[in-house]
Design a protein around this motif. Structure first.
Motif, mmCIF file in Angstrom:
data_model
loop_
_atom_site.group_PDB
_atom_site.id
_atom_site.type_symbol
_atom_site.label_atom_id
_atom_site.label_comp_id
_atom_site.label_asym_id
_atom_site.label_seq_id
_atom_site.Cartn_x
_atom_site.Cartn_y
_atom_site.Cartn_z
ATOM 1 N N LYS B 58 59.788 -22.196 50.990
ATOM 2 C CA LYS B 58 60.442 -20.906 51.250
ATOM 3 C C LYS B 58 61.341 -21.013 52.475
ATOM 4 C CE LYS B 58 57.661 -17.522 48.938
ATOM 5 N NZ LYS B 58 56.216 -17.775 48.817
ATOM 6 N N GLY B 62 65.395 -20.573 52.962
ATOM 7 C CA GLY B 62 66.033 -19.676 53.922
ATOM 8 C C GLY B 62 65.358 -18.326 54.016
ATOM 9 N N TYR B 63 64.184 -18.189 53.436
ATOM 10 C CA TYR B 63 63.497 -16.896 53.443
ATOM 11 C C TYR B 63 62.690 -16.665 54.713
ATOM 12 C CZ TYR B 63 64.801 -16.746 48.562
ATOM 13 O OH TYR B 63 65.520 -16.749 47.405
ATOM 14 N N PRO B 81 69.000 -17.261 52.955
ATOM 15 C CA PRO B 81 69.033 -17.746 51.576
ATOM 16 C C PRO B 81 70.474 -17.922 51.117
ATOM 17 C CG PRO B 81 67.665 -15.780 51.758
ATOM 18 C CD PRO B 81 68.370 -15.935 53.054
ATOM 19 N N GLY B 82 70.685 -18.827 50.200
ATOM 20 C CA GLY B 82 72.036 -19.031 49.703
ATOM 21 C C GLY B 82 72.009 -19.754 48.381
ATOM 22 N N ALA B 83 73.134 -19.696 47.681
ATOM 23 C CA ALA B 83 73.189 -20.242 46.327
ATOM 24 C C ALA B 83 73.290 -21.769 46.310
ATOM 25 C CB ALA B 83 74.362 -19.626 45.582
ATOM 26 N N ARG B 85 70.998 -23.515 47.511
ATOM 27 C CA ARG B 85 69.591 -23.936 47.352
ATOM 28 C C ARG B 85 68.946 -23.004 46.336
ATOM 29 N NH1 ARG B 85 68.776 -21.852 52.504
ATOM 30 N NH2 ARG B 85 71.009 -21.526 52.409
ATOM 31 N N MET B 86 69.002 -23.347 45.076
ATOM 32 C CA MET B 86 68.461 -22.460 44.052
ATOM 33 C C MET B 86 66.956 -22.654 43.924
ATOM 34 S SD MET B 86 70.697 -20.457 42.893
ATOM 35 C CE MET B 86 69.902 -19.832 41.432
ATOM 36 N N MET B 87 66.248 -21.517 43.869
ATOM 37 C CA MET B 87 64.797 -21.558 43.762
ATOM 38 C C MET B 87 64.362 -21.383 42.308
ATOM 39 S SD MET B 87 62.860 -21.552 46.652
ATOM 40 C CE MET B 87 61.666 -20.351 47.105
ATOM 41 N N PHE B 89 60.771 -20.323 40.751
ATOM 42 C CA PHE B 89 59.456 -19.880 41.207
ATOM 43 C C PHE B 89 58.382 -20.164 40.166
ATOM 44 C CE2 PHE B 89 62.659 -17.267 43.209
ATOM 45 C CZ PHE B 89 62.266 -17.232 44.526
ATOM 46 N N GLU B 91 56.241 -17.811 39.281
ATOM 47 C CA GLU B 91 56.010 -16.571 38.545
ATOM 48 C C GLU B 91 56.937 -16.445 37.366
ATOM 49 O OE1 GLU B 91 56.483 -16.734 41.813
ATOM 50 O OE2 GLU B 91 54.564 -16.104 42.669
ATOM 51 N N GLN B 94 60.407 -13.982 37.411
ATOM 52 C CA GLN B 94 61.589 -14.266 38.220
ATOM 53 C C GLN B 94 62.892 -13.987 37.478
ATOM 54 O OE1 GLN B 94 62.203 -18.618 38.764
ATOM 55 N NE2 GLN B 94 60.353 -18.740 37.576
#
Lengths: 291, 263
Positions: B58, B62-63, B81-83, B85-87, B89, B91, B94
């Protein structure tokens, strides 16, 4: 005991071919009755018919048209009033005022909620205001409104805004707070911030409770308006549905009073079943947020 | 393979301590963690629950901000956060429920300003095809199975062509069969496009299979215990043990130490 547990029973392994055809009946058409019962419209229509019949029977048994006219007499008064244009005119007058108040209430609610989402003091403000004013009946503000805005639409719109604003703002704010952490992080991952983040992520994600707020706001507004019109409805010679009911009561035109109430109910049913139901179908049901 | 020293790392994590507050405590999730991720790495963070691996991910996303140390992506300090670095998850929720599969992938592209209109749609469909969901492009997320939702999330992450793809136990909530299939698909996708991925898991077999580099973290708070190489085959080490056994022993050593200090 120990021996029994130690020895296991030998069984052969087996592999069985799976049946690929001839399952027997997998799908069976529904009977006509099942289809009718499956339709929500049919079930609700049936209930309405039962209630109309009960009304008719009770009124005939009571046999006192002045206190409780029959369903038939009410329908007749309703048609007559529609035919001579009085009822549509009155209803339109009420709806016009209602829509103005509702629209202004929604805009104010949007601003208040946006402020509450953006800052912590805004959230405190919203929570304090809603806990103060939400329980306060709009109609209690009417005397004050009359002093401030005089006899006329201004006072009506003022009480309408009061009845819409708090329930919509409260529901929207609660909805925003309940948006899942994962969805929030997804939105921020795309670099969304500020108003774009609210409109594109928070609002759709909180739509079930926003819609509840809109519905409650609508019902409160409608109630408030009719009640306010009962108190005063005459402005420049015309009035709304509430005034129509009050007028006819004074003239002891009881079937017409019932016809007025009937109109209020019908408009409520139409808005709920046509407008809000459609919005629900196209949004939260389609998205699987509500079953 | 060129020596890492001649290449600049893509992601540098230097002495990062992460702390977060709960209602009653200040929890230290990781303590002075260092590692470096190079381009086209399949970098796996492995450790038992409580080693702060998800928190670390996380932070890279950038969270949250480190209380100590810093993280740099392409030499730029990570602040929000920024695009790039795509997460992905763990869950299933999402995906945006109000958008179809296609729109979900497109929305990432359009709202971050990468692409517009037709170009966004083409790119989205290209990656939806890569995860074999072309047939479901117009379905809403609630109509898909868990595995399919995760595939959409991966397609969404990859379509953005980020510097690094961050995956937080994306397969943990899937059944064993689907998980196995998804792992193979992920490796296949990596073979096709050679993206950089930072993957968090608590499963040793998953780490050995997916990673080319495995960072082993010890729990309470998370600290770097080892960094190992893997070729995906669970190779036999010089002492005769296979890699996964070796990792297991190292993690168990932690557990036993914990027992004796706590008990």
């Amino acid at each position: 005991m120990a021996e029994a547990a130690a020895t296991t029973i030998e069984r052969p392994e087996f592999v069985r071919p799976v049946e690929t055809k001839a399952y027997g009946v997998v799908q069976k058409p529904l009977t006509a009755w099942e289809k009718i019962y499956d339709s929500g419209t049919a079930r609700k229509t049936f209930l309405l018919v039962v209630m109309a019949v009960a009304w008719e029977l009770y009124a005939r048994w009571l046999a006192s048209p002045l206190l409780f006219p029959t369903f038939g007499a009410t329908v007749k008064a309703f048609w007559d009033a529609i035919a001579d244009g009085v009822l549509p005119h009155r209803a339109w007058f009420s709806i016009k005022v209602l829509l103005q108040g509702y629209a202004i209430g929604l805009v104010l609610a949007a601003l208040l909620t946006a402020f509450a989402t953006a800052t912590r003091i805004g959230a405190d403000l919203l929570e304090t205001l809603t806990s103060m004013f939400n329980p306060l009946p709009s109609i209690a503000l009417l005397p004050l409104a009359l002093i401030w805005f005089g006899l006329g639409n201004g006072s009506l719109i003022f009480v309408l805004i009061h009845s819409v604003l708090w329930s919509v703002a409260l529901n929207t704010h609660t909805g925003f707070k309940a948006v899942s952490q994962t969805l929030r992080m997804v939105g921020r991952n795309y670099g969304l911030t500020g108003p774009r983040y609210i409109v594109k992520i928070l609002m759709p994600a909180a739509f079930p409770s926003i819609l509840t707020g809109l519905k409650i706001g609508w019902a409160f507004a409608w109630r408030t308006l009719i009640a306010a019109e009962l108190v005063f409805g005459v402005s420049s010679g015309s009035g709304g549905l509430g005034w129509y009911i009050y007028e006819n009561k004074n003239q002891l035109e009881i079937p017409a009073v019932f016809a007025g109430l009937f109109t209020v109910i019908i408009i409520g049913l139409v808005v709920e079943n046509l407008i809000f139901r459609r919005i629900e179908m196209r949004t939260i049901r389609r998205w699987g947020m509500q079953t | 393979m060129p020596a890492p020293s001649t290449h600049k790392p893509l992601l540098q994590v230097r002495g990062v301590t992460l702390q977060y507050k709960t209602r009653e405590h200040l929890v230290t999730a990781t303590y002075r963690v260092d590692f470096e991720v190079y381009r086209a790495d399949r970098f796996v963070m492995l450790g038992p629950s409580g080693c702060g691996k998800s928190t670390l991910l996380k932070a890279v996303g950038g969270y949250m901000e480190p209380t100590e140390g810093e993280m740099r992506l392409n030499d730029e300090v990570i602040r929000k956060p920024g695009a790039d670095r795509m997460m992905v998850f763990q869950e299933f929720d999402q995906l945006l429920p109000w958008k179809t599969v296609r729109e979900n992938v497109m929305f990432a592209l359009t709202s971050s300003g990468r692409l517009k209109g037709k170009a966004a749609e083409d790119k989205a469909m290209q990656y939806i095809e890569k995860v074999n969901l072309t047939k479901f492009a117009d379905s809403f997320p609630h109509m898909l199975s868990g595995g399919m939702k995760q595939r959409v999330a991966i397609a969404r992450g990859m379509a953005m062509e980020p510097e690094i793809l961050l995956m937080d136990e994306p397969f943990a909530a899937l059944d064993a069969l689907t998980r196995r299939k998804m792992q193979e698909e992920l490796l296949q996708l990596w073979n096709d496009t050679r993206f950089t991925v930072l993957f968090v898991t608590h499963s040793i077999p998953e780490a050995v299979l997916l990673g080319n580099r495995i960072l082993l973290l010890s729990p309470h708070p998370g600290q770097v215990k080892a960094e190992l190489n893997s070729d995906g085959t669970d190779r036999t080490l010089s002492d005769g043990k296979v890699l996964s056994e070796h990792i297991q022993d190292m993690l168990f050593a932690d557990a036993i130490e914990e027992e004796s200090t706590h008990g």
